[in-house]
Scaffold this motif. Structure first.
Motif: not given
Length: 786
Positions: A151-152, A154-168
């Protein structure tokens, strides 16, 4: 685009050689004892860094696989992982034993904080009361632990923090057996190291939730100075901006702006309206820039409290922020926090914070629970732009160790809260969280108990951060002079000791940052196969060589009785200088003056011996306490992160000889000339040899070697041929010191002393003590070192 200082280093894509694809699993071999297991029905897996995990790209690890009917077996050099088709049936084959992946035996990690807690029970904010349940760490009695990263963000290439795209399912399995320090070091390898905590943060902090004026605050800081009580961090809670006086200050009622469109919800309690603010209250702080300058001139750093939230029209920089974000200000609508926008983040820090920092604010206390990881992440990185970074913020989950320090929240003032604190602090190391900052003395409610306050401060000396703090209540304060009958004086002595320990503590900060070893660690890191250490949860190791035993219960007759377990080895109480043989539990008696803190064999403790002040400069006078044995200690010093310098101390014990060598690697931070006051704490008498002229002082209970005006160009070597004391002589010396401080009829005390000085054996000594007509406490004290 985010400014460059908001980007963090990561290397998160695992080498293909270390990846196994099986059914809907992807298994990554990171190290022999650490694997990542992902399970995704969609077949989508994550290679990007998360807030918890930054690094997954490591050297190839040899392995082979076996496809079985109900899963896959992965065999490494000395360990096997069975990943079952039904994940809950998975296990690790460790030391020929099957250990299920169920976190049974997990030694736990930490929790968001202690808000409302009386001990480990939240009975102030929770209704009904509920126990605190710590999250999992990477150490386990079973030898196998796992942490869940599903549930952490994701730190994307733009430096921002996002929810995961899919559950796993996304878990990391640590199979380090009882090599607990290795498990924690592996965690740091994948999650990132702890930054070096600045030197100033390791002294004493003043903090109180109270609506000070500038005059009151400066007067208070001057009073600390006049009383010779060092303070290195001056914290100002939320009343630096309009808070309880918000409506009157901004004339919100007369302007008819207490409306929802201006950010005021009538369903919300009114006191919360002033919780957030980004502008000085000029009715309390007439000239903020001058005030900050005056505090700095007292050698104090300044921390301001913030509850980040929507930025309202009355803030000083509202117009600037709105302009930079292309927001129409005509309607005076609040600007919401938006950590999904690079433009907002850049403007938020540049417009609202940088002017305040340039005026003299050194760092921020982020006291909020919304956007918690984003706040920790971006505030710390922004603070790193121009200085050694530091924030004070609540724990935001795995990965928070990268943003020290942790604020543990509003605990209840009680002995139960004190008793829980050592365990809570040490256990956090199991998830790499090494810099908790607690409210020393606790925050709210409870009772005023002077001895409780004292024991909190004594514990605080041996915690990562010593920050005095309490609730906004005229009857609650932590100033030492508010505690009478000598308690305040003892507190002051311990606050001075904490300040003197800064060289030792800053070296521990360097050790944590570079060697991945926390300042406070559970005993089982060092004695994993000693079953007893798991039962003494409040005992812990401090910087790897001091064993701390807090006193967490009220004394009787001003004497505290405490049960102590010392693992095998020789241990010396640094306050009483009494030596104990480990390997068993024993009862001890302590006065109000100290708590049991034991140095292990070969320990070296470096303290400043300069005149007490608020200065945190590398000391010209250094006290070095040496305990017999063979070991080493590295003193790390710098100039605010520059000119890194190392002083290497090495001890060696050889029969009746004790050696100490001191070597230097001076990068420019060491004083040109330094005086060394070296105490050989376990040597009463002996011949001393030194390659430099030295003054030898024979104290009653140790030898001191004084070296004057030494530079860092020459190695120092000291040899002592000691006159060994036999065990009965050590016990007699302990008896003499004990009887001196115990109260009682003088004739009886003298008679007992004479009897004990005449005994020839330990059994005879025990018999005399048992038959003596003395208090039970004195009998315990006299026998505690046997």
């Amino acid at each position: 685009m985010l400014e460059k200082h908001f980007f963090i280093k990561s290397d998160s894509k695992t080498k293909s050689d270390n990846i196994i694809l099986y059914n809907d699993y992807r298994i990554s071999i990171l190290f022999n004892e650490l694997i990542r297991i992902e399970k995704s029905e969609s077949g989508k897996f994550l290679d990007e860094p998360t807030t918890a995990i930054l690094f997954r790209n490591f050297e190839k690890v040899p392995y082979n696989t076996q496809i079985l009917q109900d899963g896959i077996m992965i065999n490494l050099s000395n360990i096997s992982y069975f990943i079952a088709n039904n994940f809950i049936d998975s296990y690790v084959l460790l030391n020929e034993k099957k250990v299920k992946l169920d976190n049974e035996g997990n030694l736990k990690g930490t929790f968001e904080g202690l808000d409302g807690c009386d001990g480990d029970i939240n009975d102030h904010y929770a209704n009904p009361a509920k126990p605190l349940i710590l999250q999992n760490g990477v150490c386990s009695l079973s030898g196998v632990a796992f942490i869940d990263d599903s549930s952490s963000k994701v730190i994307k290439e733009d430096g921002l923090l996002y929810k995961r795209d899919s559950e796993e399912i996304d878990v990391y399995v640590f199979a380090y057996g009882h090599n607990f320090q290795d498990a924690v070091k592996a965690f740091y390898k994948i999650s990132g190291n702890v930054p070096l905590v600045p030197r100033f943060a390791l002294g004493n902090w003043w903090s109180r939730y109270h609506d000070y004026t500038d005059v009151e605050y400066e007067y208070l800081m001057d009073r600390f100075l006049k009383n010779n009580i060092p303070i290195t961090v001056a914290t100002i809670d939320m009343d630096w901006h309009p808070s309880t006086n918000l409506i009157q200050y901004y004339h919100l009622d007369t302007l008819n702006r207490l409306k929802i469109e201006y950010g005021f919800n009538k369903d919300e309690e009114e006191w919360k309206w002033g919780w957030t603010g980004y502008s000085w209250d000029l009715s309390r702080f007439k000239n903020p820039k001058k005030f900050l300058k005056n505090i700095h001139q007292k050698n104090m750093k300044i921390c301001l409290n913030l509850h980040p939230n929507d930025i309202k029209w009355y803030e000083k920089e509202y117009q600037t922020l709105a302009k930079d974000l292309n927001i129409n200000v005509d309607k005076l609508q609040p600007i919401p926090l938006n950590f999904q926008s690079a433009d907002f983040i850049n403007a938020y820090f540049n417009d609202l914070h940088k002017n305040l920092e340039h005026e003299g604010v050194d760092f921020w206390w982020i006291d909020d629970v919304n956007y918690l990881f984003e706040l920790s992440h971006f505030y710390f990185l922004d603070n790193s732009k121009e200085k050694q970074p530091l924030i004070l913020c609540r724990y935001a989950g795995i990965g928070s160790h990268r943003y020290p320090l942790g604020f543990s929240g509003d605990s209840v003032i009680s002995w139960k809260s004190l008793e829980y604190l050592p365990y809570f602090t040490a256990t956090a190391s199991n998830i790499g969280y090494s810099w908790w900052s607690h409210d020393i003395g606790a925050f709210m409610a409870g009772v005023k108990d002077d001895e409780l306050y004292l024991r909190y401060v004594q514990l605080g000396v041996f915690l990562p951060i010593l920050r005095l703090h309490c609730q906004n209540n005229i009857m609650l304060t932590k100033e030492p002079w508010a505690y009478k009958n000598g308690i305040g004086d003892i507190v002051c002595n311990h606050l001075r000791l904490r300040h003197r320990l800064i060289p030792y503590l800053y070296s521990a900060s360097y050790r944590n940052s570079n060697d991945n070893l926390a300042l406070v660690e559970p005993l089982y890191y060092y004695y994993p196969e000693d079953k007893n250490v798991y039962n003494y949860k409040n005992e812990y190791m401090f910087n790897g060589n001091l064993l701390v035993v807090p006193i967490t219960k009220h004394s009787k007759n001003k004497l505290s009785e405490i049960e102590v377990y010392l693992p095998k080895g020789m241990w010396t109480d640094i306050f009483t200088n009494t030596t104990y043989e480990g390997g068993k539990k024993r009862k001890m008696i302590r006065t109000l003056d100290s708590i049991p803190v034991f140095a292990s064999k070969g320990s070296i403790v470096a303290l400043s011996d300069d005149k007490i002040s608020n200065s945190i400069a590398n000391p010209k006078n250094l006290q070095v306490d040496v305990y017999n044995g063979t070991s080493s200690f590295t003193l790390y010093e710098d100039n605010e992160g520059n000119n890194k310098s190392f002083t290497y101390f090495e001890t060696q014990e050889d029969g009746n000889k004790q050696y100490l060598s001191i070597m230097f690697d001076d990068g420019g931070a060491l004083p040109k000339l330094r005086n060394y006051h070296i105490f050989f704490k376990n040597i009463i008498k002996g011949k001393v040899y030194c390659n430099h002229k030295a003054l030898i002082i024979n104290h009653e209970d140790c030898i001191e070697v004084v070296l004057k005006n030494r530079n860092s160009s020459d190695m120092i070597e000291i040899e002592i041929i000691q006159e060994k004391e036999d065990r009965i002589e050590k016990i007699k010396r302990h008896a003499k010191n004990t009887i001196i401080y115990f109260e009682g009829k003088n004739d009886d005390r003298v008679a007992l002393y004479k009897l004990l000085m005449d005994v020839k054996t330990i059994n005879e000594y025990i018999k005399v003590v048992n038959n003596a007509k003395i208090s039970r406490q004195l009998k315990i004290a006299l026998k505690e070192c046997i």
